[in-house]
Structure formats: structure tokens, C-alpha cells
Design an enzyme around this catalytic site. Structure first.
Site, mmCIF file in Angstrom:
data_model
loop_
_atom_site.group_PDB
_atom_site.id
_atom_site.type_symbol
_atom_site.label_atom_id
_atom_site.label_comp_id
_atom_site.label_asym_id
_atom_site.label_seq_id
_atom_site.Cartn_x
_atom_site.Cartn_y
_atom_site.Cartn_z
ATOM 1 N N TYR A 219 -16.763 -15.642 27.441
ATOM 2 C CA TYR A 219 -18.085 -15.234 26.879
ATOM 3 C C TYR A 219 -18.539 -13.669 27.258
ATOM 4 C CZ TYR A 219 -23.363 -15.436 26.160
ATOM 5 O OH TYR A 219 -24.663 -15.123 25.756
HETATM 6 P P1 NAP Z 1 -28.877 -21.926 21.367
HETATM 7 O O1 NAP Z 1 -30.061 -22.553 21.688
HETATM 8 O O2 NAP Z 1 -27.523 -22.776 22.095
HETATM 9 O O3 NAP Z 1 -28.486 -22.009 19.930
HETATM 10 C C1 NAP Z 1 -27.283 -21.187 19.451
HETATM 11 C C2 NAP Z 1 -27.291 -21.190 18.052
HETATM 12 O O4 NAP Z 1 -25.914 -20.929 17.337
HETATM 13 C C3 NAP Z 1 -27.308 -22.730 17.281
HETATM 14 O O5 NAP Z 1 -28.388 -22.459 16.097
HETATM 15 C C4 NAP Z 1 -26.161 -23.063 16.946
HETATM 16 O O6 NAP Z 1 -26.094 -23.828 15.659
HETATM 17 C C5 NAP Z 1 -25.343 -21.760 16.557
HETATM 18 N N1 NAP Z 1 -24.008 -21.910 16.680
HETATM 19 C C6 NAP Z 1 -23.391 -22.442 17.749
HETATM 20 N N2 NAP Z 1 -22.130 -22.509 17.430
HETATM 21 C C7 NAP Z 1 -21.900 -22.297 16.319
HETATM 22 C C8 NAP Z 1 -20.831 -22.371 15.341
HETATM 23 N N3 NAP Z 1 -19.561 -22.853 15.840
HETATM 24 N N4 NAP Z 1 -21.026 -22.230 14.040
HETATM 25 C C9 NAP Z 1 -22.253 -21.699 13.938
HETATM 26 N N5 NAP Z 1 -23.070 -21.782 14.339
HETATM 27 C C10 NAP Z 1 -23.127 -21.940 15.766
HETATM 28 O O7 NAP Z 1 -28.339 -20.598 22.200
HETATM 29 P P2 NAP Z 1 -29.326 -19.212 22.215
HETATM 30 O O8 NAP Z 1 -29.684 -19.154 23.732
HETATM 31 O O9 NAP Z 1 -30.571 -19.212 21.271
HETATM 32 O O10 NAP Z 1 -28.131 -18.270 21.700
HETATM 33 C C11 NAP Z 1 -28.449 -17.433 20.716
HETATM 34 C C12 NAP Z 1 -27.518 -16.226 20.751
HETATM 35 O O11 NAP Z 1 -28.423 -15.574 22.033
HETATM 36 C C13 NAP Z 1 -26.081 -16.496 21.200
HETATM 37 O O12 NAP Z 1 -25.216 -15.348 20.781
HETATM 38 C C14 NAP Z 1 -26.036 -16.385 22.910
HETATM 39 O O13 NAP Z 1 -24.878 -15.856 23.341
HETATM 40 C C15 NAP Z 1 -26.854 -15.153 22.886
HETATM 41 N N6 NAP Z 1 -27.804 -15.070 24.106
HETATM 42 C C16 NAP Z 1 -28.455 -15.974 24.645
HETATM 43 C C17 NAP Z 1 -29.031 -15.870 26.102
HETATM 44 C C18 NAP Z 1 -29.961 -16.859 26.543
HETATM 45 O O14 NAP Z 1 -30.396 -16.636 27.903
HETATM 46 N N7 NAP Z 1 -30.230 -17.849 25.937
HETATM 47 C C19 NAP Z 1 -29.050 -14.488 26.561
HETATM 48 C C20 NAP Z 1 -28.125 -13.646 26.204
HETATM 49 C C21 NAP Z 1 -27.545 -13.758 24.833
HETATM 50 P P3 NAP Z 1 -26.507 -25.484 15.725
HETATM 51 O O15 NAP Z 1 -27.895 -25.483 16.024
HETATM 52 O O16 NAP Z 1 -26.426 -25.907 14.332
HETATM 53 O O17 NAP Z 1 -25.577 -26.208 16.567
#
Ligand code: NAP
Length: 253
Positions: free
Chosen positions: A158
Site C-alpha cells: 500500500y
Molecule cells: P472503502 O470505504 O473501503 O472504499 C473503497 C472503494 O474503492 C469502494 O467503493 C470500492 O468498491 C472501491 N474498490 C475497491 N477495490 C476495487 C476494485 N478492485 N475495483 C474497483 N473498485 C474498487 O475505503 P476508503 O477509505 O473510502 O478509501 C478510498 C480511497 O482513499 C482509497 O484509495 C484509500 O486507499 C484512500 N485512503 C483512505 C484513507 C482512510 O483513512 N480511510 C486514508 C488515506 C487514503 P466497492 O464498494 O464496490 O467494493
């Protein structure tokens, strides 16, 4: 004129089904943009994000695509780049995380995280950004991470992918700023989503993270909305190649 107004713009948001992506789509729609939402399991109709966008009075199209499948990503890229109504804003947000110490981090987890979080993001940006360059306008926003700057714990794939996103943001901005295409990234801090559920459920890690956040709380997905609208708007027309932390002060500590 309101420089943050996105009326008439078309935005693609990947990972729009839940978490940060859903909040980004909602914020863009409230600023006036129509939305194409993409995720691996997004419902054809009736999704929560679709309801959010309709409530803002904007149109919504659902696309289901699995970024673990390079062929599906290429097909999506071709579709989005070849449309009659051009994409004005691309939010490259979809992502996954796999936690395991480096010595036990499997090839499968490494390959999957690099494919979904980095390679798919490049393929989409190359196609949609290429069309933006031809038109001489467009905005691309990547979702980076604190681990674009730091090493993290038990997430080497990651961290490598998110550090790659920071590099890609600079590389594309260097090439495309002269063509009036803005490429930037947002680095969310610790945001309460499914992605971080395991950390919040670990009482020791959860407490140590919370204790280190100057703002004194975990972020909410809504906290990312303002930065998204800003970077998608004319207000950011002279902002190129930046990774904007939205982290409750984490990196400044
Ligand atoms: P999340 O709630 O797990 O949502 C992830 C999203 O990405 C979901 O809509 C999921 O689709 C989609 N996704 C995952 N795998 C996929 C695939 N193989 N093909 C297409 N879509 C896919 O996570 P989040 O926290 O909102 O994360 C969103 C972004 O923010 C990510 O890039 C993550 O690395 C980044 N981020 C998050 C945090 C944090 O603290 N949460 C911090 C820094 C960066 P489905 O719903 O259809 O499964």
C-alpha cells in the site's frame, strides 16, 4: 462568479460506492457536477451514492468495473475517453489495503494492491487525461495517503502504491500543466471508513492513532469534500502537481 461552481461539469469518481469516494461524489454534485460513479460492486440503480447525487439535483450514471482485472480497466478507460460528452473531472480514488508484515507480505497481496491502487489509476489517467490534453482543459484528482509521505506499519504494498501515486501526480502535472490540465492529489489522514475499520477495532493501534491527531478526532469522509471541490474547480487553476493533506494536522506534528 463563484470560482468553486461546477455546474455543467461531468465528473468520474472511482470507488464511489462508499467511504471517501461517496463523499467526494456527493460534494462534487452539490457544487453542480453530474457524476459517473465507478466501483467493483456498484449497483446498476438505486445505490446510496446515486441517491446522494439525485438529492443534489444532478445526473448519475453507474459503472461496475473490477480494477483487479487489467482488461476491465482498459475497457473502462477506452469508454470514458471516447464519449461524446467529455469528462471534465477525473477522481481516481478507488483503493484497497492489505495488512501483513513485510516479511510475510505475499506476492498475491503485493500484485493486487499495486494493480488496483496504482496501475489502474495510471491507465485511467492516461486515457481520460489524454482526451483532456486534446481539449486543453480538465482536472484529475488522485487519492493519495499519509503513506505517500510515511512508511506505515504492515502495509508495504500500500505504501509503495501510494508513494507511486505521489510520483505519478508530479509526472503527469509536469507534462500536462502546459496544456491547462490540472493534476493533483489529496492525502486523507485517518478517516473512518471500511478501509480503516481494522485499525479502529484494534484498541491499542486505534488509541495511539487518535492520540497523535492534532485535531483530536478521526476524519469523516465528508472532511474530504471541500478539498475535492477546490481541486476540481477553476479556483485551483494555477495548482499543479500538489499532494494536499487533509489529515487533522497529522503530518505537521
Ligand atoms: P472503502 O470505504 O473501503 O472504499 C473503497 C472503494 O474503492 C469502494 O467503493 C470500492 O468498491 C472501491 N474498490 C475497491 N477495490 C476495487 C476494485 N478492485 N475495483 C474497483 N473498485 C474498487 O475505503 P476508503 O477509505 O473510502 O478509501 C478510498 C480511497 O482513499 C482509497 O484509495 C484509500 O486507499 C484512500 N485512503 C483512505 C484513507 C482512510 O483513512 N480511510 C486514508 C488515506 C487514503 P466497492 O464498494 O464496490 O467494493
Amino acid at each position: 462568479m463563484n470560482p468553486f461552481d461546477l455546474t455543467g461539469k461531468l465528473a468520474v469518481v472511482t470507488g464511489a460506492k462508499r467511504g471517501i469516494g461517496r463523499a467526494m461524489a456527493r460534494a462534487l454534485a452539490h457544487a453542480g457536477a453530474d457524476i459517473i460513479g465507478v466501483s467493483a460492486t456498484l449497483e446498476r440503480h438505486g445505490s446510496a451514492v446515486e441517491k446522494d447525487v439525485f438529492a443534489a439535483g444532478r445526473s448519475f450514471e453507474s459503472i461496475r468495473a473490477d480494477f483487479a482485472d487489467p482488461g476491465a480497466v482498459r475497457a473502462l478507460a477506452q469508454d470514458l475517453a471516447g464519449r461524446e460528452r467529455p469528462v471534465d473531472i477525473l477522481v481516481n480514488n478507488a483503493g484497497i489495503i492489505r495488512r501483513a508484515p513485510a516479511a510475510e507480505h505475499s506476492d498475491a497481496d503485493w500484485d493486487l494492491v499495486i494493480q488496483v491502487n496504482l496501475s489502474a489509476q495510471f491507465v485511467l489517467a492516461r486515457a481520460v487525461g489524454g482526451a483532456m490534453v486534446t481539449r486543453g482543459q480538465g482536472k484529475i484528482i488522485f487519492t493519495a495517503s499519509l503513506l505517500s509521505f510515511q512508511g506505515g506499519i504492515n502495509v508495504p504494498g500500500y505504501t509503495a502504491a501510494k508513494s507511486g501515486i505521489a510520483g505519478l501526480t508530479s509526472a503527469l502535472a509536469n507534462e500536462w500543466a502546459p496544456r491547462s490540465v490540472n493534476v493533483n492529489a489529496i492525502a486523507p489522514g485517518y478517516i473512518a471508513t471500511d478501509n480503516t475499520q481494522a485499525l479502529r477495532e484494534d484498541s491499542v493501534r486505534g488509541a495511539s492513532i487518535l492520540e497523535r491527531i492534532p485535531a483530536g478526532r478521526w476524519g469523516d469522509p465528508e472532511d474530504i469534500g471541500g478539498a475535492t471541490v477546490f481541486l476540481a474547480s477553476e479556483a485551483a487553476r494555477y495548482v499543479h502537481g500538489t499532494v494536499l493533506p487533509v489529515d487533522g494536522g497529522w503530518l505537521g506534528r
